[in-house]
Write an enzyme that holds these catalytic residues in place. Structure first.
Site, PDB file in Angstrom:
ATOM      1  N   GLU A 223       0.873  -1.178   0.000  1.00  0.00           N
ATOM      2  CA  GLU A 223       0.000   0.000   0.000  1.00  0.00           C
ATOM      3  C   GLU A 223       0.906   1.221   0.000  1.00  0.00           C
ATOM      4  OE1 GLU A 223      -3.304   0.201  -0.164  1.00  0.00           O
ATOM      5  OE2 GLU A 223      -3.634  -1.956  -0.194  1.00  0.00           O
TER       6      GLU A 223
ATOM      7  N   CYS B  48      -2.335   9.617   2.544  1.00  0.00           N
ATOM      8  CA  CYS B  48      -1.813   9.039   1.304  1.00  0.00           C
ATOM      9  C   CYS B  48      -2.666   9.386   0.089  1.00  0.00           C
ATOM     10  CB  CYS B  48      -1.682   7.529   1.440  1.00  0.00           C
ATOM     11  SG  CYS B  48      -3.220   6.728   1.912  1.00  0.00           S
TER      12      CYS B  48
HETATM   13  P1  NAD Z   1       7.308   4.998   7.632  1.00  0.00           P
HETATM   14  O1  NAD Z   1       8.541   5.836   7.776  1.00  0.00           O
HETATM   15  O2  NAD Z   1       6.415   4.835   8.813  1.00  0.00           O
HETATM   16  O3  NAD Z   1       7.764   3.585   7.061  1.00  0.00           O
HETATM   17  C1  NAD Z   1       6.822   2.552   6.854  1.00  0.00           C
HETATM   18  C2  NAD Z   1       7.278   1.304   7.569  1.00  0.00           C
HETATM   19  O4  NAD Z   1       8.488   0.838   6.985  1.00  0.00           O
HETATM   20  C3  NAD Z   1       7.573   1.539   9.045  1.00  0.00           C
HETATM   21  O5  NAD Z   1       6.938   0.536   9.792  1.00  0.00           O
HETATM   22  C4  NAD Z   1       9.087   1.491   9.130  1.00  0.00           C
HETATM   23  O6  NAD Z   1       9.552   0.976  10.355  1.00  0.00           O
HETATM   24  C5  NAD Z   1       9.453   0.561   7.992  1.00  0.00           C
HETATM   25  N1  NAD Z   1      10.788   0.862   7.452  1.00  0.00           N
HETATM   26  C6  NAD Z   1      11.356   2.059   7.271  1.00  0.00           C
HETATM   27  N2  NAD Z   1      12.573   1.934   6.682  1.00  0.00           N
HETATM   28  C7  NAD Z   1      12.765   0.613   6.499  1.00  0.00           C
HETATM   29  C8  NAD Z   1      13.820  -0.175   5.911  1.00  0.00           C
HETATM   30  N3  NAD Z   1      14.910   0.397   5.415  1.00  0.00           N
HETATM   31  N4  NAD Z   1      13.669  -1.509   5.885  1.00  0.00           N
HETATM   32  C9  NAD Z   1      12.556  -2.095   6.364  1.00  0.00           C
HETATM   33  N5  NAD Z   1      11.527  -1.396   6.923  1.00  0.00           N
HETATM   34  C10 NAD Z   1      11.618  -0.078   6.982  1.00  0.00           C
HETATM   35  O7  NAD Z   1       6.384   5.563   6.511  1.00  0.00           O
HETATM   36  P2  NAD Z   1       6.768   6.279   5.157  1.00  0.00           P
HETATM   37  O8  NAD Z   1       7.530   5.363   4.285  1.00  0.00           O
HETATM   38  O9  NAD Z   1       7.255   7.663   5.424  1.00  0.00           O
HETATM   39  O10 NAD Z   1       5.272   6.379   4.625  1.00  0.00           O
HETATM   40  C11 NAD Z   1       4.839   7.414   3.828  1.00  0.00           C
HETATM   41  C12 NAD Z   1       4.387   6.852   2.513  1.00  0.00           C
HETATM   42  O11 NAD Z   1       3.390   5.881   2.756  1.00  0.00           O
HETATM   43  C13 NAD Z   1       3.787   7.870   1.594  1.00  0.00           C
HETATM   44  O12 NAD Z   1       4.237   7.615   0.298  1.00  0.00           O
HETATM   45  C14 NAD Z   1       2.295   7.576   1.677  1.00  0.00           C
HETATM   46  O13 NAD Z   1       1.572   7.948   0.548  1.00  0.00           O
HETATM   47  C15 NAD Z   1       2.300   6.092   1.889  1.00  0.00           C
HETATM   48  N6  NAD Z   1       1.087   5.654   2.536  1.00  0.00           N
HETATM   49  C16 NAD Z   1       0.268   4.831   1.843  1.00  0.00           C
HETATM   50  C17 NAD Z   1      -0.910   4.431   2.405  1.00  0.00           C
HETATM   51  C18 NAD Z   1      -1.840   3.524   1.681  1.00  0.00           C
HETATM   52  O14 NAD Z   1      -2.772   3.053   2.307  1.00  0.00           O
HETATM   53  N7  NAD Z   1      -1.629   3.258   0.409  1.00  0.00           N
HETATM   54  C19 NAD Z   1      -1.254   4.855   3.689  1.00  0.00           C
HETATM   55  C20 NAD Z   1      -0.370   5.673   4.371  1.00  0.00           C
HETATM   56  C21 NAD Z   1       0.809   6.081   3.787  1.00  0.00           C
END
Ligand code: NAD
Length: 469
Positions: free
Chosen positions: A223, A257
């Site tokens: 997602e 998102c």
């Molecule tokens: P985040 O920083 O919370 O990371 C997401 C998850 O990935 C966390 O649980 C984190 O611990 C893990 N993570 C981070 N780096 C990692 C690595 N190197 N290896 C393994 N795991 C790792 O969130 P984010 O990435 O900043 O999220 C923002 C993005 O998520 C935006 O692009 C947003 O659009 C998208 N998003 C999508 C939805 C959806 O439902 N489609 C919902 C919310 C956010």
């Protein structure tokens, strides 16, 4: 990082992903998570977890993101409980075998599919809706009869800690574990052979998760996000359009998102639209949103700095004030950024809304279709022809006509991206399907056994086979 357990178990200071997955696999092997009764019990317990602790959930969301009570209730609490309600109402029918027709060649016989759980799922959440984004996949995982490890985002610390505290108190402890932590802990979890990987977050980590799942040839749902366009036909009902755009964009301070990432409008309507938009921002958040309890904060200073950088050299027609120490950025509107600028190249994921103008409707359509497929695409129009063109030509996870994020309240609409905005869908029945394998079953009868397919073959047999297959 800690594995969090309930009061009956000792919290282990050392994290062993192997021990966790072994325990959950053993639980799954007992078969108890497959029963209808267990699923109903767990969903009911999850509902209880939410309703009995709604105040603490709201407080945690406020601490992480400055979320207002109303927003927290609407987008995280009520959102989750209504999903559970829908699952409980329809679970029995989803679990029933689904009969399909049987071709003549295989008659007498019957054919059907059964939805069976994958086994042990890994659910990795993001920080912007930190409660709902792990609870909604968990609802689907439970409904489908899986065990699961839940890894909330470490950036939304308070919510992560609360989830870790509450889950063991309410849910089956041998079937569900919460693991807190960031990159290192997630990397350790990803090394294990889960039966299903469900990830919410950015594209970069999405690739890491998919690579990990590939090692085990396990199914994966990603997602992700992207730049969700909002196309405004200036001849539509602008008064309502701006209300809905301001609501969808500045909810959770733009950290949604599916929030409109940028506006596309025909040049002639720019002045009128901008004026109305600014008036509506003031209407909903007041002249100084900094003091408005309904307006949220950016998750942390790093993201705040990232967003402030977008403003560099841009033409700001509203907002722009910020205070990085308080993770605050005013609702901000830019006009005519260069399409090469960072703000138009990257997903904004914050309270900044660029407006881009085009000469014609077909130019607006081209603008959208020539870019990566977004998670959501919005069009405001009263023009049936333009609406039909938009729906037909734009490929997006979801399309919403004449409104913004509201489409998410319909759990019957599968939710998920396409292309770089994601793989797979969930919510309602789509969630149940995402966490289920559809097992195909054919049962033949012994009553009649046509000899056509058996050797020795003959021209006559072949003629009959051609006729009946
Ligand atoms: P985040 O920083 O919370 O990371 C997401 C998850 O990935 C966390 O649980 C984190 O611990 C893990 N993570 C981070 N780096 C990692 C690595 N190197 N290896 C393994 N795991 C790792 O969130 P984010 O990435 O900043 O999220 C923002 C993005 O998520 C935006 O692009 C947003 O659009 C998208 N998003 C999508 C939805 C959806 O439902 N489609 C919902 C919310 C956010």
């Amino acid at each position: 990082m800690q594995e969090v357990s309930d009061s009956r178990q000792q919290a282990s200071p050392s994290f062993s992903s192997v021990a966790i997955i072994d325990e959950l696999k053993r639980t799954f092997a007992t078969g108890r998570s497959k029963s209808y009764q267990w699923r109903v019990e767990q969903l009911t317990a999850l509902n209880q977890l939410i309703t009995e602790n709604s105040k603490d959930i709201i407080a945690a969301l406020h601490s992480d993101l400055g979320k207002s009570d109303t927003e927290a209730w609407l987008t995280e609490i009520a959102y989750s409980t209504s999903d559970i309600k829908g699952n409980l109402k329809r679970l029995k029918s989803w679990m029933k075998p689904n009969k399909v027709s049987t071709p003549l060649m295989a008659k007498p016989g019957k054919s059907y599919t059964i939805s069976e759980p994958f086994g042990v799922a890994l659910i990795i959440g993001a920080w912007n809706y930190p409660f709902q984004l792990v609870v909604a996949p968990l609802i689907a995982a439970i409904a489908a009869g899986n065990c699961a490890v839940i890894k909330p985002s470490e950036l939304s610390e308070a919510t992560s800690a609360l989830i870790a505290k509450l889950v063991p108190k309410y849910l089956d402890n041998n079937a569900f574990k919460v693991v807190e932590g960031g990159k290192d802990e997630t990397t350790e979890l990803l090394a294990q052979a889960f039966d299903k990987y469900f990830y919410t977050g950015g594209e970069h980590v999405g690739r890491i998760v998919m690579t990990a799942a590939a090692k085990h040839l396990a199914p994966v749902t990603l997602e992700l996000g992207g730049k969700s366009p909002c196309v405004v036909d200036g001849a539509s009902n602008m008064e309502i359009a701006v209300k809905r755009i301001v609501w969808g964009k500045w909810m959770n301070a733009g950290q949604t998102c599916v929030a409109p990432d940028y506006i596309l409008i025909e040049e002639e309507y720019l002045a009128d639209f901008s004026q109305r938009l600014i008036a509506e921002i003031k209407e909903q958040y007041g002249n100084d949103p900094k003091d408005n309890k309904d307006y949220g904060r950016i998750i942390n200073q790093r993201h705040c700095a990232r967003l402030i950088n977008y403003l560099d050299g841009e033409y700001i027609i509203h907002g722009g004030k910020h205070n990085i120490d308080h993770c605050y950025i005013e609702p901000t509107v830019l006009v005519q950024p260069s399409t090469e600028s960072a703000v138009m190249q990257e997903e904004i994921f914050g309270p900044i809304l660029p407006i881009v103008t085009c000469k014609t409707k077909s130019q607006m359509l081209n603008f959208v279709t020539s870019r990566a497929k977004p998670l959501a695409a919005y069009v405001f129009t009263s023009n049936d022809k333009f609406e039909a063109e938009f729906v037909e030509q734009v490929s997006a996870g979801s399309i919403c006509i004449n409104d913004t994020n509201i489409f998410l309240v319909n759990h019957d609409l599968p939710f998920g991206g396409v292309g770089t905005s994601g793989i797979g869908q969930y919510h309602g029945k789509a969630g149940f399907d995402t966490f289920s394998h559809k097992k195909s079953v054919m049962k033949r009868s012994f009553k009649f056994d046509a000899p056509l397919r058996y050797a020795p073959f003959s021209k006559f047999k072949l003629m009959l086979l051609k006729k009946f297959s």
